[in-house]
Design a protein around this motif. Structure first.
Motif, short mmCIF file in Angstrom:
data_model
loop_
_atom_site.label_atom_id
_atom_site.label_comp_id
_atom_site.label_asym_id
_atom_site.label_seq_id
_atom_site.Cartn_x
_atom_site.Cartn_y
_atom_site.Cartn_z
N MET A 52 0.76 -1.23 0.42
CA MET A 52 -0.16 -0.12 -0.34
C MET A 52 0.45 0.74 -0.13
O MET A 52 1.78 1.41 0.56
CB MET A 52 -1.43 -0.16 0.90
CG MET A 52 -1.54 0.98 1.70
SD MET A 52 -2.70 1.67 3.11
CE MET A 52 -3.82 2.70 2.69
N ASN A 53 0.56 2.18 -1.18
CA ASN A 53 1.06 3.23 -1.42
C ASN A 53 0.27 4.03 -0.18
O ASN A 53 -1.04 5.04 -0.20
CB ASN A 53 1.26 3.57 -2.43
CG ASN A 53 2.52 5.33 -2.67
OD1 ASN A 53 2.43 6.02 -2.26
ND2 ASN A 53 3.18 4.79 -3.34
N ILE A 54 0.91 4.95 1.44
CA ILE A 54 0.32 5.64 1.84
C ILE A 54 -0.09 7.03 1.15
O ILE A 54 -1.17 7.27 1.51
CB ILE A 54 1.02 5.91 3.54
CG1 ILE A 54 0.54 4.19 4.00
CG2 ILE A 54 0.28 6.62 4.22
CD1 ILE A 54 1.22 4.23 5.05
N THR A 55 1.34 7.22 0.87
CA THR A 55 0.94 8.65 0.21
C THR A 55 0.74 8.91 -0.89
O THR A 55 -0.10 9.82 -1.06
CB THR A 55 3.49 9.19 -0.17
OG1 THR A 55 3.53 8.66 0.99
CG2 THR A 55 2.95 11.07 -0.61
N GLN A 56 0.36 8.51 -1.78
CA GLN A 56 -0.09 8.29 -3.19
C GLN A 56 -2.16 7.83 -3.13
O GLN A 56 -2.83 7.55 -4.04
CB GLN A 56 0.12 7.53 -4.28
CG GLN A 56 1.45 8.31 -4.64
CD GLN A 56 2.29 7.67 -5.70
OE1 GLN A 56 1.39 7.85 -6.78
NE2 GLN A 56 3.20 7.25 -5.83
#
Length: 208
Positions: free
Chosen positions: A198-202
């Motif tokens: 999971m890409n938290i930033t995006q």
């Protein structure tokens, strides 16, 4: 990608780890910043956030951990942006980076830093702009921190004149669910196999 299952499983795995349960059975969660990404090999390298607190992260665990992205594309969020700038401390005027050449964390004093605060992402000074901005003639670097809402310009540190722009770029924050197996060491030669990425930033977890 349906993020709800990813979030639920990641949260559950994190709670199990904190509670001291058998992580070899239930898996583990890694969270931190991406300092390297090999798109062809699908290998991502992360520096761990020991606080796991969005308002007060702490990237100080060495060595970095290496993961192979999930084989199932549905378990992969947006691919990460890479950067070795881990933290910007405006109060102490220090910069923490992962020095890729030395393969270690480095804390750099930036006493000459010129800081502009309360600069939101829609501010005219940063909107539609790309950072870092390196001015070789002036010998300065300008970086932007969305978390701190700050624009910071400082002199290029001695010895870092020829380092690439990624040195001063902040990488994406990611969360990875994995179950370590025999023979895996979390290194480039023997990466952990991620089950979910999971890409938290995006990722906007509130988007329906």
């Amino acid at each position: 990608m349906n993020m709800k299952p990813v979030l639920l499983i990641a949260a559950a795995a994190l709670m199990l780890g904190v509670a001291g349960c058998d992580t070899s059975k239930y898996g583990q969660v890694e969270q931190g910043k991406v300092i390297a990404f090999d798109k062809d090999a699908q290998i991502v390298t992360v520096v761990h956030d020991t606080n796991i607190d969005p308002s007060n992260p702490k990237y100080d665990k060495m060595p970095p951990v290496v993961f192979k992205l999930p084989a199932n594309p549905k378990e992969i969020g947006p691919l990460p942006k890479v950067g070795q700038r881990l933290q910007l401390n405006l109060e102490e005027k220090k910069l923490e980076i992962y020095d890729a050449q030395k393969q270690t964390l480095v804390y750099i004093d930036i006493p000459d830093a010129d800081v502009q605060k309360d600069i939101g992402k829609e501010h005219a000074l940063v909107k539609d702009q790309s950072f870092p901005k390196i001015d070789s003639e002036k010998g300065t670097i300008t970086v932007y921190s969305g978390r701190l809402k700050a624009l910071c310009t400082f002199g290029i540190p001695a010895g870092y004149e020829n380092y690439p722009p990624e040195t001063w770029t902040t990488g994406d924050e990611v969360r990875i669910y994995f179950k370590p197996e025999s023979g895996q060491a979390g290194t480039r030669e023997s990466p952990f196999q991620a089950r979910r990425f999971m890409n938290i930033t995006q990722t906007n977890i509130y988007k329906k």
